[in-house]
Design a protein around this motif. Sequence first.
Motif, PDB file in Angstrom:
ATOM      1  N   PHE A   1      16.002  -0.955 -19.456  1.00 31.35           N
ATOM      2  CA  PHE A   1      16.646  -1.849 -20.408  1.00 31.35           C
ATOM      3  C   PHE A   1      15.726  -2.205 -21.572  1.00 31.35           C
ATOM      4  CE2 PHE A   1      18.070  -6.093 -21.851  1.00 31.35           C
ATOM      5  CZ  PHE A   1      19.374  -5.775 -22.205  1.00 31.35           C
ATOM      6  N   GLY A   2      14.547  -2.745 -21.283  1.00 30.57           N
ATOM      7  CA  GLY A   2      13.629  -3.138 -22.339  1.00 30.57           C
ATOM      8  C   GLY A   2      13.151  -1.971 -23.185  1.00 30.57           C
ATOM      9  N   PRO A   3      12.646  -0.892 -22.564  1.00 31.42           N
ATOM     10  CA  PRO A   3      12.173   0.242 -23.363  1.00 31.42           C
ATOM     11  C   PRO A   3      13.239   0.872 -24.251  1.00 31.42           C
ATOM     12  CG  PRO A   3      11.258   0.352 -21.161  1.00 31.42           C
ATOM     13  CD  PRO A   3      12.256  -0.764 -21.144  1.00 31.42           C
ATOM     14  N   LEU A   4      14.438   1.100 -23.719  1.00 23.96           N
ATOM     15  CA  LEU A   4      15.470   1.735 -24.539  1.00 23.96           C
ATOM     16  C   LEU A   4      15.984   0.788 -25.613  1.00 23.96           C
ATOM     17  CD1 LEU A   4      17.532   3.839 -21.957  1.00 23.96           C
ATOM     18  CD2 LEU A   4      15.805   4.600 -23.580  1.00 23.96           C
ATOM     19  N   LEU A   5      16.056  -0.493 -25.306  1.00 25.61           N
ATOM     20  CA  LEU A   5      16.499  -1.461 -26.309  1.00 25.61           C
ATOM     21  C   LEU A   5      15.508  -1.525 -27.465  1.00 25.61           C
ATOM     22  CD1 LEU A   5      18.958  -3.425 -26.429  1.00 25.61           C
ATOM     23  CD2 LEU A   5      17.384  -5.226 -25.708  1.00 25.61           C
ATOM     24  N   MET A   6      14.227  -1.549 -27.152  1.00 27.91           N
ATOM     25  CA  MET A   6      13.215  -1.663 -28.201  1.00 27.91           C
ATOM     26  C   MET A   6      13.043  -0.368 -28.993  1.00 27.91           C
ATOM     27  SD  MET A   6      10.269  -4.167 -26.767  1.00 27.91           S
ATOM     28  CE  MET A   6       9.637  -4.277 -28.434  1.00 27.91           C
ATOM     29  N   SER A   7      13.271   0.755 -28.346  1.00 26.74           N
ATOM     30  CA  SER A   7      13.143   2.036 -29.052  1.00 26.74           C
ATOM     31  C   SER A   7      14.378   2.361 -29.871  1.00 26.74           C
ATOM     32  CB  SER A   7      12.886   3.162 -28.049  1.00 26.74           C
ATOM     33  OG  SER A   7      14.043   3.396 -27.250  1.00 26.74           O
ATOM     34  N   GLY A   8      15.483   1.703 -29.569  1.00 23.57           N
ATOM     35  CA  GLY A   8      16.730   1.981 -30.272  1.00 23.57           C
ATOM     36  C   GLY A   8      17.491   3.171 -29.739  1.00 23.57           C
ATOM     37  N   ALA A   9      16.961   3.837 -28.719  1.00 29.02           N
ATOM     38  CA  ALA A   9      17.609   5.029 -28.148  1.00 29.02           C
ATOM     39  C   ALA A   9      18.517   4.600 -27.000  1.00 29.02           C
ATOM     40  CB  ALA A   9      16.547   6.021 -27.676  1.00 29.02           C
ATOM     41  N   THR A  10      19.603   3.918 -27.339  1.00 27.81           N
ATOM     42  CA  THR A  10      20.453   3.304 -26.310  1.00 27.81           C
ATOM     43  C   THR A  10      21.663   4.153 -25.922  1.00 27.81           C
ATOM     44  OG1 THR A  10      21.650   2.106 -28.048  1.00 27.81           O
ATOM     45  CG2 THR A  10      19.773   0.984 -27.020  1.00 27.81           C
ATOM     46  N   ALA A  11      21.761   5.362 -26.432  1.00 29.65           N
ATOM     47  CA  ALA A  11      22.953   6.179 -26.172  1.00 29.65           C
ATOM     48  C   ALA A  11      23.171   6.406 -24.678  1.00 29.65           C
ATOM     49  CB  ALA A  11      22.855   7.507 -26.908  1.00 29.65           C
ATOM     50  N   GLY A  12      22.099   6.663 -23.936  1.00 30.20           N
ATOM     51  CA  GLY A  12      22.238   6.925 -22.506  1.00 30.20           C
ATOM     52  C   GLY A  12      21.938   5.740 -21.623  1.00 30.20           C
ATOM     53  N   LEU A  13      21.786   4.555 -22.222  1.00 25.45           N
ATOM     54  CA  LEU A  13      21.414   3.382 -21.433  1.00 25.45           C
ATOM     55  C   LEU A  13      22.449   3.063 -20.364  1.00 25.45           C
ATOM     56  CD1 LEU A  13      19.598   0.943 -20.884  1.00 25.45           C
ATOM     57  CD2 LEU A  13      20.757  -0.263 -22.759  1.00 25.45           C
ATOM     58  N   TRP A  14      23.728   3.316 -20.676  1.00 29.43           N
ATOM     59  CA  TRP A  14      24.788   2.975 -19.723  1.00 29.43           C
ATOM     60  C   TRP A  14      24.578   3.681 -18.384  1.00 29.43           C
ATOM     61  CZ3 TRP A  14      28.111   6.528 -17.486  1.00 29.43           C
ATOM     62  CH2 TRP A  14      28.108   7.816 -18.037  1.00 29.43           C
ATOM     63  N   ILE A  15      24.038   4.883 -18.413  1.00 29.68           N
ATOM     64  CA  ILE A  15      23.816   5.616 -17.162  1.00 29.68           C
ATOM     65  C   ILE A  15      22.849   4.850 -16.266  1.00 29.68           C
ATOM     66  CG2 ILE A  15      22.852   7.730 -16.158  1.00 29.68           C
ATOM     67  CD1 ILE A  15      23.735   9.204 -18.664  1.00 29.68           C
ATOM     68  N   TYR A  16      21.759   4.371 -16.858  1.00 29.75           N
ATOM     69  CA  TYR A  16      20.719   3.707 -16.082  1.00 29.75           C
ATOM     70  C   TYR A  16      21.095   2.275 -15.702  1.00 29.75           C
ATOM     71  CZ  TYR A  16      17.939   7.746 -17.363  1.00 29.75           C
ATOM     72  OH  TYR A  16      17.480   9.028 -17.519  1.00 29.75           O
ATOM     73  N   LEU A  17      22.165   1.744 -16.305  1.00 27.63           N
ATOM     74  CA  LEU A  17      22.677   0.443 -15.907  1.00 27.63           C
ATOM     75  C   LEU A  17      23.744   0.565 -14.819  1.00 27.63           C
ATOM     76  CD1 LEU A  17      23.060  -1.362 -19.377  1.00 27.63           C
ATOM     77  CD2 LEU A  17      21.152  -1.506 -17.766  1.00 27.63           C
ATOM     78  N   VAL A  18      24.657   1.510 -15.018  1.00 32.59           N
ATOM     79  CA  VAL A  18      25.820   1.613 -14.130  1.00 32.59           C
ATOM     80  C   VAL A  18      25.502   2.385 -12.856  1.00 32.59           C
ATOM     81  CG1 VAL A  18      28.199   2.449 -13.930  1.00 32.59           C
ATOM     82  CG2 VAL A  18      27.402   1.430 -16.078  1.00 32.59           C
ATOM     83  N   ALA A  19      24.785   3.497 -12.967  1.00 31.73           N
ATOM     84  CA  ALA A  19      24.543   4.349 -11.799  1.00 31.73           C
ATOM     85  C   ALA A  19      23.810   3.617 -10.677  1.00 31.73           C
ATOM     86  CB  ALA A  19      23.780   5.607 -12.209  1.00 31.73           C
ATOM     87  N   PRO A  20      22.717   2.882 -10.942  1.00 34.17           N
ATOM     88  CA  PRO A  20      22.063   2.160  -9.843  1.00 34.17           C
ATOM     89  C   PRO A  20      22.963   1.103  -9.209  1.00 34.17           C
ATOM     90  CG  PRO A  20      20.578   2.368 -11.708  1.00 34.17           C
ATOM     91  CD  PRO A  20      21.929   2.773 -12.191  1.00 34.17           C
ATOM     92  N   ALA A  21      23.768   0.419 -10.029  1.00 31.98           N
ATOM     93  CA  ALA A  21      24.675  -0.592  -9.474  1.00 31.98           C
ATOM     94  C   ALA A  21      25.702   0.061  -8.554  1.00 31.98           C
ATOM     95  CB  ALA A  21      25.364  -1.350 -10.606  1.00 31.98           C
ATOM     96  N   LEU A  22      26.255   1.193  -8.988  1.00 30.30           N
ATOM     97  CA  LEU A  22      27.219   1.911  -8.143  1.00 30.30           C
ATOM     98  C   LEU A  22      26.539   2.423  -6.879  1.00 30.30           C
ATOM     99  CD1 LEU A  22      30.020   3.091  -7.696  1.00 30.30           C
ATOM    100  CD2 LEU A  22      29.335   5.077  -9.064  1.00 30.30           C
ATOM    101  N   GLY A  23      25.307   2.930  -7.010  1.00 30.07           N
ATOM    102  CA  GLY A  23      24.574   3.392  -5.835  1.00 30.07           C
ATOM    103  C   GLY A  23      24.318   2.270  -4.851  1.00 30.07           C
ATOM    104  N   ALA A  24      24.009   1.066  -5.359  1.00 41.69           N
ATOM    105  CA  ALA A  24      23.813  -0.083  -4.479  1.00 41.69           C
ATOM    106  C   ALA A  24      25.089  -0.417  -3.720  1.00 41.69           C
ATOM    107  CB  ALA A  24      23.343  -1.288  -5.300  1.00 41.69           C
ATOM    108  N   ALA A  25      26.234  -0.364  -4.421  1.00 44.86           N
ATOM    109  CA  ALA A  25      27.511  -0.652  -3.767  1.00 44.86           C
ATOM    110  C   ALA A  25      27.841   0.395  -2.708  1.00 44.86           C
ATOM    111  CB  ALA A  25      28.623  -0.726  -4.814  1.00 44.86           C
ATOM    112  N   LEU A  26      27.618   1.666  -3.036  1.00 44.56           N
ATOM    113  CA  LEU A  26      27.891   2.728  -2.065  1.00 44.56           C
ATOM    114  C   LEU A  26      26.938   2.630  -0.870  1.00 44.56           C
ATOM    115  CD1 LEU A  26      28.446   5.769  -4.476  1.00 44.56           C
ATOM    116  CD2 LEU A  26      30.188   4.501  -3.178  1.00 44.56           C
ATOM    117  N   GLY A  27      25.680   2.343  -1.132  1.00 43.28           N
ATOM    118  CA  GLY A  27      24.719   2.200  -0.040  1.00 43.28           C
ATOM    119  C   GLY A  27      25.062   1.043   0.875  1.00 43.28           C
ATOM    120  N   ALA A  28      25.481  -0.086   0.284  1.00 42.94           N
ATOM    121  CA  ALA A  28      25.866  -1.235   1.112  1.00 42.94           C
ATOM    122  C   ALA A  28      27.104  -0.916   1.936  1.00 42.94           C
ATOM    123  CB  ALA A  28      26.123  -2.453   0.219  1.00 42.94           C
TER     124      ALA A  28
END
Length: 271
Positions: free
Chosen positions: A223-250
């Motif tokens: 979140f911090g690195p991509l926000l500060m670099s301005g390269a946010t195009a793929g940020l959604w992957i790194y936000l959504v995928a871990p959350a979905l993985g946590a839900a599937l794992g639980a």
Amino acid sequence: MSGGEMSGPAAAPAGEPGTRTGAAPAPVPTEPERPGYPLYEFALTATLMFTVVTIIRWVLDPASPLALGSLHLALLVVGALAGALVFGLLRSPWGRRSGAHMNPAVTLALWLLRAFPGRGVAAYVVAQLGGSVAGTALARLTWGPAVARVGYGAAAAAPSWSAWAVFAAEGGCLVLVTLMIGFFLVHPAQERWFPSALALLICAIIAVLGPLSGGAANPARQFGPLLMSGATAGLWIYLVAPALGAALGAGAHHLIIRSGPAPHGDAKRPW
């Protein structure tokens, strides 16, 4: 990535959300309604991000005297040091107070595993994402343009990997992390091994998946690195995928517990 502290019991009323009445000691004895606890998460996540960005600045910046020519070797070093850092933060006084999640997906996983009260999730996530920005910004102020040269320490996927391949890999990491946390939840006698197991898993994820998906496995990590670099195009992957993985794992954890025998000893089913 990081994880929640597995430690002794909290002094909580019976039936309080996030506790297990009559069960073994709650593995994440945090009470996030206390004002200071999200602040601990902010500070711990900022420390994590400042240190990780600093390590990357020294081993991946071509102008650094400590730069490593091999990306795989550099990421192995980053993974080993990041794992050791998380181990230390888990064992720190602040880590023992807040649980040292330092990862929104881990906080979500602990809530879904019924080991963390839902009322604390939002405050922890905001603190972790804020800590990510603060730690990255502090690294930029400390090391100057060298941090920008390494993309503010953001994890980068291989060009040959599609967005969905990265999504699957990053989500799969959190499935593994959540299942590991679930194991220690129902085997409290083994909880002393949790920090070491998590440190080794972090090292493996960064060393193996770092050159491929980026090996972030933590929304706050990107979140911090991509926000500060301005390269946010793929940020959604790194936000959504871990959350979905946590839900599937639980979900997988609860299915395994329901289909198997009750744990031995003092451990109880987590509901």
